[in-house]
Design a protein around this motif. Structure first.
Motif, PDB file in Angstrom:
ATOM      1  N   LEU A 179     -28.401   9.432 -24.846  1.00  0.00           N
ATOM      2  CA  LEU A 179     -29.424  10.314 -25.410  1.00  0.00           C
ATOM      3  C   LEU A 179     -30.590  10.488 -24.442  1.00  0.00           C
ATOM      4  N   VAL A 180     -30.945   9.418 -23.746  1.00  0.00           N
ATOM      5  CA  VAL A 180     -32.002   9.480 -22.736  1.00  0.00           C
ATOM      6  C   VAL A 180     -31.532  10.322 -21.552  1.00  0.00           C
ATOM      7  N   GLU A 181     -30.313  10.076 -21.091  1.00  0.00           N
ATOM      8  CA  GLU A 181     -29.771  10.839 -19.966  1.00  0.00           C
ATOM      9  C   GLU A 181     -29.700  12.332 -20.265  1.00  0.00           C
ATOM     10  N   ALA A 182     -29.437  12.685 -21.508  1.00  0.00           N
ATOM     11  CA  ALA A 182     -29.334  14.090 -21.907  1.00  0.00           C
ATOM     12  C   ALA A 182     -30.701  14.734 -22.160  1.00  0.00           C
ATOM     13  N   GLY A 183     -31.766  13.941 -22.069  1.00  0.00           N
ATOM     14  CA  GLY A 183     -33.101  14.489 -22.279  1.00  0.00           C
ATOM     15  C   GLY A 183     -33.465  14.696 -23.738  1.00  0.00           C
ATOM     16  N   LEU A 184     -32.801  13.963 -24.629  1.00  0.00           N
ATOM     17  CA  LEU A 184     -33.086  14.075 -26.062  1.00  0.00           C
ATOM     18  C   LEU A 184     -34.078  13.010 -26.522  1.00  0.00           C
ATOM     19  N   MET A 185     -34.079  11.844 -25.848  1.00  0.00           N
ATOM     20  CA  MET A 185     -34.999  10.762 -26.183  1.00  0.00           C
ATOM     21  C   MET A 185     -35.636  10.231 -24.905  1.00  0.00           C
ATOM     22  N   GLN A 186     -36.782   9.577 -25.084  1.00  0.00           N
ATOM     23  CA  GLN A 186     -37.483   8.928 -23.983  1.00  0.00           C
ATOM     24  C   GLN A 186     -37.715   7.472 -24.357  1.00  0.00           C
ATOM     25  N   THR A 187     -37.730   6.629 -23.336  1.00  0.00           N
ATOM     26  CA  THR A 187     -38.068   5.234 -23.554  1.00  0.00           C
ATOM     27  C   THR A 187     -39.392   4.942 -22.877  1.00  0.00           C
ATOM     28  N   VAL A 188     -40.170   4.076 -23.495  1.00  0.00           N
ATOM     29  CA  VAL A 188     -41.436   3.615 -22.938  1.00  0.00           C
ATOM     30  C   VAL A 188     -41.312   2.111 -22.812  1.00  0.00           C
ATOM     31  N   ARG A 189     -41.393   1.625 -21.600  1.00  0.00           N
ATOM     32  CA  ARG A 189     -41.227   0.190 -21.347  1.00  0.00           C
ATOM     33  C   ARG A 189     -42.537  -0.554 -21.586  1.00  0.00           C
ATOM     34  N   ASN A 220     -41.064   9.429 -37.570  1.00  0.00           N
ATOM     35  CA  ASN A 220     -42.118   8.555 -37.066  1.00  0.00           C
ATOM     36  C   ASN A 220     -42.906   9.252 -35.946  1.00  0.00           C
ATOM     37  N   GLU A 221     -42.942  10.554 -36.012  1.00  0.00           N
ATOM     38  CA  GLU A 221     -43.593  11.369 -34.978  1.00  0.00           C
ATOM     39  C   GLU A 221     -45.024  10.902 -34.722  1.00  0.00           C
ATOM     40  N   GLY A 222     -45.378  10.857 -33.461  1.00  0.00           N
ATOM     41  CA  GLY A 222     -46.725  10.441 -33.097  1.00  0.00           C
ATOM     42  C   GLY A 222     -46.835   8.967 -32.776  1.00  0.00           C
ATOM     43  N   GLU A 223     -45.781   8.231 -33.048  1.00  0.00           N
ATOM     44  CA  GLU A 223     -45.760   6.797 -32.741  1.00  0.00           C
ATOM     45  C   GLU A 223     -44.454   6.459 -32.050  1.00  0.00           C
ATOM     46  N   LEU A 224     -44.470   5.383 -31.306  1.00  0.00           N
ATOM     47  CA  LEU A 224     -43.226   4.894 -30.727  1.00  0.00           C
ATOM     48  C   LEU A 224     -42.416   4.188 -31.805  1.00  0.00           C
ATOM     49  N   SER A 225     -41.119   4.399 -31.775  1.00  0.00           N
ATOM     50  CA  SER A 225     -40.216   3.686 -32.667  1.00  0.00           C
ATOM     51  C   SER A 225     -39.572   2.569 -31.866  1.00  0.00           C
ATOM     52  N   ASN A 231     -45.612  -3.056 -25.672  1.00  0.00           N
ATOM     53  CA  ASN A 231     -45.748  -2.159 -26.819  1.00  0.00           C
ATOM     54  C   ASN A 231     -44.857  -0.938 -26.679  1.00  0.00           C
ATOM     55  N   GLY A 232     -43.764  -1.080 -25.950  1.00  0.00           N
ATOM     56  CA  GLY A 232     -42.866   0.036 -25.688  1.00  0.00           C
ATOM     57  C   GLY A 232     -42.013   0.401 -26.886  1.00  0.00           C
ATOM     58  N   GLY A 233     -41.203   1.371 -26.675  1.00  0.00           N
ATOM     59  CA  GLY A 233     -40.314   1.838 -27.728  1.00  0.00           C
ATOM     60  C   GLY A 233     -39.623   3.114 -27.307  1.00  0.00           C
ATOM     61  N   VAL A 234     -39.187   3.872 -28.279  1.00  0.00           N
ATOM     62  CA  VAL A 234     -38.495   5.132 -28.030  1.00  0.00           C
ATOM     63  C   VAL A 234     -39.149   6.246 -28.821  1.00  0.00           C
ATOM     64  N   LYS A 235     -38.949   7.461 -28.319  1.00  0.00           N
ATOM     65  CA  LYS A 235     -39.468   8.641 -29.010  1.00  0.00           C
ATOM     66  C   LYS A 235     -38.611   9.835 -28.627  1.00  0.00           C
ATOM     67  N   LEU A 236     -38.771  10.922 -29.345  1.00  0.00           N
ATOM     68  CA  LEU A 236     -38.061  12.145 -29.010  1.00  0.00           C
ATOM     69  C   LEU A 236     -38.590  12.670 -27.683  1.00  0.00           C
ATOM     70  N   ALA A 237     -37.717  13.235 -26.877  1.00  0.00           N
ATOM     71  CA  ALA A 237     -38.120  13.782 -25.583  1.00  0.00           C
ATOM     72  C   ALA A 237     -38.716  15.177 -25.721  1.00  0.00           C
ATOM     73  N   LYS A 238     -38.486  15.803 -26.867  1.00  0.00           N
ATOM     74  CA  LYS A 238     -39.052  17.117 -27.154  1.00  0.00           C
ATOM     75  C   LYS A 238     -39.178  17.237 -28.670  1.00  0.00           C
ATOM     76  N   PRO A 239     -39.877  18.237 -29.154  1.00  0.00           N
ATOM     77  CA  PRO A 239     -40.061  18.356 -30.610  1.00  0.00           C
ATOM     78  C   PRO A 239     -38.734  18.409 -31.371  1.00  0.00           C
TER      79      PRO A 239
END
Length: 152
Positions: free
Chosen positions: A48-58, A20-25, A61-69
């Motif tokens: 996963l967020v603490e390890a820097g693998l994912m990011q959350t957007v509050r 789902n790259e390019g959009e928040l999941s 219209n928030g969601g989650v996404k990869l923290a890096k490619p």
């Protein structure tokens, strides 16, 4: 060696976000795609967020996404965050009863080589490598809606 359910679904969450790259999941969408509880995925998300693998957007219209490619997140990164124990036998465990053969037994060396080979494969496999052509469709991820904000 058997990976935990937590590791399995942590990898699947990352795969979903990569597809789902390019959009928040959103966690409810991911939970529905994999037929698993939202609460379970929220518990997995935190490390996963603490390890820097994912990011959350509050926000609304928030969601989650990869923290890096996805090609920079390796399966070994996820396994190290989600698994607690890599002891393949009692003699590998901390505080285990000392075996009188520990320095003369081939089992310890053999299992150490096996564990290293296991991690070598996981270190060489990125989340991007796990993607398949029909992945988006099978997860129920539809083409981008013109009205949905696309992430940069």
């Amino acid at each position: 060696m058997r990976l935990t359910k937590q590791t399995n679904y942590a990898i699947r969450m990352l795969m979903y976000c990569a597809a789902n790259e390019g959009e928040l999941s959103r966690v409810p969408e991911i939970a529905k795609a994999y037929s698993v509880s939202e609460l379970f995925l929220f518990k997995i998300l935190h490390p996963l967020v603490e390890a820097g693998l994912m990011q959350t957007v509050r926000g609304r219209n928030g969601g989650v996404k990869l923290a890096k490619p996805a090609d920079q997140i390796f399966v070994s990164d996820v396994v190290k965050v989600t698994e607690e124990n890599f002891a393949m036998a009692e003699c590998f465990e901390n505080g285990a009863i000392e075996c009188p053969l520990v320095n003369s037994c081939g089992l310890n060396a053999t299992l150490s080589k096996a564990l290293k080979a296991f991690f070598d494969v996981l270190k060489a496999t990125s989340i991007a490598d796990l993607q398949r052509p029909t992945f988006r469709e099978r997860l129920g991820i539809h083409e981008h809606d013109e009205n949905v904000k696309v992430l940069n």
